[in-house]
Scaffold this motif. Structure first.
Motif, mmCIF file in Angstrom:
data_model
loop_
_atom_site.group_PDB
_atom_site.id
_atom_site.type_symbol
_atom_site.label_atom_id
_atom_site.label_comp_id
_atom_site.label_asym_id
_atom_site.label_seq_id
_atom_site.Cartn_x
_atom_site.Cartn_y
_atom_site.Cartn_z
ATOM 1 N N ALA A 112 0.831 -1.210 0.000
ATOM 2 C CA ALA A 112 0.000 0.000 0.000
ATOM 3 C C ALA A 112 0.865 1.259 0.000
ATOM 4 N N GLN A 113 2.077 1.163 0.528
ATOM 5 C CA GLN A 113 3.001 2.303 0.497
ATOM 6 C C GLN A 113 3.322 2.713 -0.932
ATOM 7 N N LYS A 114 3.270 1.728 -1.829
ATOM 8 C CA LYS A 114 3.640 2.015 -3.229
ATOM 9 C C LYS A 114 2.461 2.610 -4.004
ATOM 10 N N ALA A 115 1.262 2.495 -3.426
ATOM 11 C CA ALA A 115 0.073 3.019 -4.119
ATOM 12 C C ALA A 115 0.081 4.546 -4.051
ATOM 13 N N PRO A 116 -0.434 5.199 -5.113
ATOM 14 C CA PRO A 116 -0.476 6.667 -5.044
ATOM 15 C C PRO A 116 -1.453 7.129 -3.964
ATOM 16 N N ALA A 117 -1.078 8.147 -3.238
ATOM 17 C CA ALA A 117 -1.966 8.706 -2.199
ATOM 18 C C ALA A 117 -1.777 10.214 -2.218
ATOM 19 N N PRO A 118 -2.827 10.990 -1.900
ATOM 20 C CA PRO A 118 -2.759 12.454 -2.035
ATOM 21 C C PRO A 118 -1.540 13.065 -1.332
ATOM 22 N N LYS A 119 -1.438 12.862 -0.036
ATOM 23 C CA LYS A 119 -0.270 13.453 0.658
ATOM 24 C C LYS A 119 0.013 12.642 1.915
ATOM 25 N N ARG A 120 1.093 11.905 1.874
ATOM 26 C CA ARG A 120 1.430 11.095 3.061
ATOM 27 C C ARG A 120 2.144 11.972 4.081
ATOM 28 N N ARG A 121 1.797 11.712 5.366
ATOM 29 C CA ARG A 121 2.418 12.494 6.434
ATOM 30 C C ARG A 121 3.494 11.676 7.144
ATOM 31 N N ILE A 122 4.179 12.374 8.034
ATOM 32 C CA ILE A 122 5.151 11.696 8.903
ATOM 33 C C ILE A 122 4.477 11.526 10.262
ATOM 34 N N ALA A 123 4.710 10.405 10.901
ATOM 35 C CA ALA A 123 4.045 10.158 12.194
ATOM 36 C C ALA A 123 4.368 11.288 13.173
ATOM 37 N N GLY A 124 3.326 11.783 13.848
ATOM 38 C CA GLY A 124 3.513 12.907 14.776
ATOM 39 C C GLY A 124 3.712 12.442 16.210
ATOM 40 N N ASP A 125 3.765 13.429 17.111
ATOM 41 C CA ASP A 125 4.035 13.136 18.530
ATOM 42 C C ASP A 125 2.960 12.269 19.165
ATOM 43 N N PHE A 126 1.715 12.466 18.731
ATOM 44 C CA PHE A 126 0.637 11.677 19.348
ATOM 45 C C PHE A 126 0.908 10.189 19.170
ATOM 46 N N LEU A 127 1.237 9.815 17.923
ATOM 47 C CA LEU A 127 1.510 8.391 17.665
ATOM 48 C C LEU A 127 2.793 7.941 18.356
ATOM 49 N N LYS A 128 3.806 8.804 18.311
ATOM 50 C CA LYS A 128 5.089 8.399 18.883
ATOM 51 C C LYS A 128 4.972 8.193 20.393
ATOM 52 N N LEU A 165 -9.629 -6.747 9.729
ATOM 53 C CA LEU A 165 -9.535 -5.440 10.401
ATOM 54 C C LEU A 165 -8.075 -4.998 10.476
ATOM 55 N N MET A 166 -7.197 -5.970 10.720
ATOM 56 C CA MET A 166 -5.772 -5.629 10.773
ATOM 57 C C MET A 166 -5.277 -5.181 9.398
ATOM 58 N N VAL A 167 -5.708 -5.879 8.361
ATOM 59 C CA VAL A 167 -5.308 -5.472 7.002
ATOM 60 C C VAL A 167 -5.835 -4.058 6.722
ATOM 61 N N GLY A 168 -7.087 -3.819 7.090
ATOM 62 C CA GLY A 168 -7.697 -2.498 6.851
ATOM 63 C C GLY A 168 -6.900 -1.409 7.568
ATOM 64 N N GLY A 169 -6.542 -1.669 8.829
ATOM 65 C CA GLY A 169 -5.773 -0.682 9.596
ATOM 66 C C GLY A 169 -4.424 -0.424 8.944
ATOM 67 N N ALA A 170 -3.757 -1.501 8.512
ATOM 68 C CA ALA A 170 -2.414 -1.355 7.922
ATOM 69 C C ALA A 170 -2.487 -0.567 6.615
ATOM 70 N N VAL A 171 -3.496 -0.871 5.786
ATOM 71 C CA VAL A 171 -3.611 -0.181 4.487
ATOM 72 C C VAL A 171 -3.943 1.296 4.706
ATOM 73 N N THR A 172 -4.883 1.557 5.607
ATOM 74 C CA THR A 172 -5.269 2.955 5.861
ATOM 75 C C THR A 172 -4.060 3.766 6.304
ATOM 76 N N MET A 173 -3.283 3.200 7.238
ATOM 77 C CA MET A 173 -2.140 3.958 7.746
ATOM 78 C C MET A 173 -1.065 4.121 6.671
ATOM 79 N N SER A 174 -0.949 3.117 5.798
ATOM 80 C CA SER A 174 0.062 3.229 4.738
ATOM 81 C C SER A 174 -0.324 4.272 3.701
#
Ligand code: SF4
Ligand code: SF4
Length: 462
Positions: free
Chosen positions: A94-110, A146-155
């Motif tokens: 999913a990382q290789k798929a085109p996406a509008p604008k990918r972000r960098i993980a922020g402090d909340f996630l870290k 659900l795990m696949v969905g979560g992984a794809v969404t985040m990617s």
């Protein structure tokens, strides 16, 4: 095969054969394709196979084999599972798929990552128990999807494996147990220092791009966030990143900045191991029957849920008491951050979990393999399947009991070793004696596991 190198005064073996696998362009692709094919079969059988879990390929492969073998893999191969996990592979795709604008993980996630992953794991364990997910193919498929969905969404939303590093319920489970492992990828610092001719700033920039789990490989000191994907091995032309034999437990004793979320999770894993062990004895059905008959609570799920919370609270409470005593004993001395001791309990929790897994594998592992082969071979079905196991008593032979006790003894020694090494970081003469409360707690937990392992075997619930 094993060349010897000296690192920080410790002799470590370099595993050249495995290093060449990590360096291969085919790794981890081949393993991801295999695990992806297995994953596809699991989903197929979950929706189209027999409705009863113990006769269904998806359930037996997921819960009766993979889940039970996972603890051993953490000890032997660190977090290798995450390198070949099909969900992680989908995330990479999913990382290789085109996406509008990918972000960098922020402090909340870290900052919140350990808490989120720990809570999701506890939630998954709880729902797995009350809904008996491991009995039912479709429920199993829903969890996986659900795990696949979560992984794809985040990617699609972020760069890198944000799902695996900060959110996946299995991520911290794999990561924190991998810290007990006997192998790990480590940089040969003398190579980076003496041989590498590349500008260090360029190295840093390249590293930030190369690691999907946001580690800096040349400073890697832990298995926790390394899934052995091999990217950094392939990208270093000087061969500085090497799979290395580790002293089991030493990494746990070297955690300098314990994270509160991880401390909470480490103790939760002890509590979960208690619940798993109790469930393999006759104590569990007797306790549930007693609680329901006494009309203390009328719902099985509520009794189980409150009991689970009570076990978690008791485990945490006893750890906090040991920590309080440690701090009192350290009055006037040089106390460490007492949270460092929480990691000491991981070898014991892993050993107890592995002991329960050995018990379950011995009881229904062979049937699980037969079911899986029968289903894959359709009408050939080479095995005459024994009757369903759910509801029958565990069959436990003496060698299995002996194996359980041996694993528990190793886990206890490992935990005591980590307590002693953490204590020694205090540096002064009294450091070891101040750690007595944590050492005593390890022994108390171990004695409780021993008692549970020696109880008559119970009924197979799922
Ligand atoms: S963190 Fe979760 S999704 Fe990612 S590789 Fe590990 S188990 Fe798979
Ligand atoms: S340090 Fe990062 S890039 Fe290197 S093997 Fe581990 S996860 Fe992969």
């Amino acid at each position: 095969m094993c060349a010897i190198l000296v690192n920080k005064g410790v002799k470590l073996s370099r595993l050249s054969f495995f290093n060449s696998i990590l360096a291969s362009r085919l790794y981890p692709l081949v393993f991801q394709i295999l695990s992806g094919a297995m994953f596809a079969l699991v989903l197929l059988y979950a929706f189209l196979g027999p409705p009863l879990g113990e006769d269904n390929f998806a359930v037996v492969v997921t819960w009766r084999l993979w889940w039970l073998l996972l603890p051993l893999s953490f000890f032997l191969f660190g977090r290798l599972w995450c390198g070949v996990c099909p969900v992680g592979a989908v995330s990479d795709l999913a990382q290789k798929a085109p996406a509008p604008k990918r972000r960098i993980a922020g402090d909340f996630l870290k900052k919140g990552g350990p808490w989120i992953m720990g809570s999701l794991f506890l939630g998954l364990f709880w729902i797995g128990m009350v809904r008996h997910i491991c009995c039912w193919p479709r429920e199993t498929a829903v969890v996986l999807l659900l795990m696949v969905g979560g992984a794809v969404t985040m990617s699609l939303a972020y760069h890198g494996r944000v799902w695996c590093r900060y959110l996946c319920p299995l991520g911290m489970f794999s990561g924190i147990y991998s810290m007990t492992g006997i192998v790990g990828l480590r940089p040969a610092k003398e190579v980076c220092r003496n041989d590498c001719r590349i500008d260090k700033r360029q190295v840093l920039q390249a590293e930030m791009k190369v690691c999907p789990l946001f580690e800096l490989p040349t400073t890697l000191e832990t298995n926790r966030n390394c899934n052995l994907c091999g990217n950094c091995v392939k990208s270093c032309q000087y061969g500085a990143m090497r799979l290395t034999l580790l002293h089991p437990g030493r990494e746990l004793a070297q955690v300098k900045r314990p994270l509160t979320g991880e401390v909470f999770f480490a103790l939760t894993l002890v509590a979960i191991a208690f619940v798993e062990a109790i469930q393999t004895t006759r104590l569990f059905p007797s306790y549930m029957q007693w609680a329901l008959e006494k009309n203390i609570l009328t719902s099985y799920d509520l009794v189980f849920s409150l009991s689970l919370l009570a076990v978690v609270a008791l485990t945490m409470g006893s750890y906090l008491l040991a920590t309080h005593l440690y701090t009192r004993l350290s009055d006037g001395g040089k106390p460490l951050n007492p949270a460092s001791f929480a990691y000491s309990f991981l070898p014991l929790a892993l050993a107890a979990y592995a002991g329960v897994s050995a018990f379950r594998l011995a009881s229904h592992g062979a049937r699980a393999i037969q079911v899986a082969i029968n289903q894959l071979t359709f009408s050939l079905a080479p095995f005459d399947l024994p009757p369903p196991v759910r509801g029958s008593f565990y069959q436990v032979d003496l060698p299995v009991k002996a194996l359980q006790l041996a694993i528990l003894a190793l886990g206890t020694l490992g935990a005591l070793y980590v307590v002693a090494r953490v204590a020694k970081r205090g540096g002064d003469m009294g450091a070891l004696s101040r750690a007595l409360p944590h050492g005593a707690l390890v022994l108390l937990f171990s004695a409780t596991f021993l008692y549970l392992f020696l109880l008559p075997a119970g009924v197979i619930l799922h």
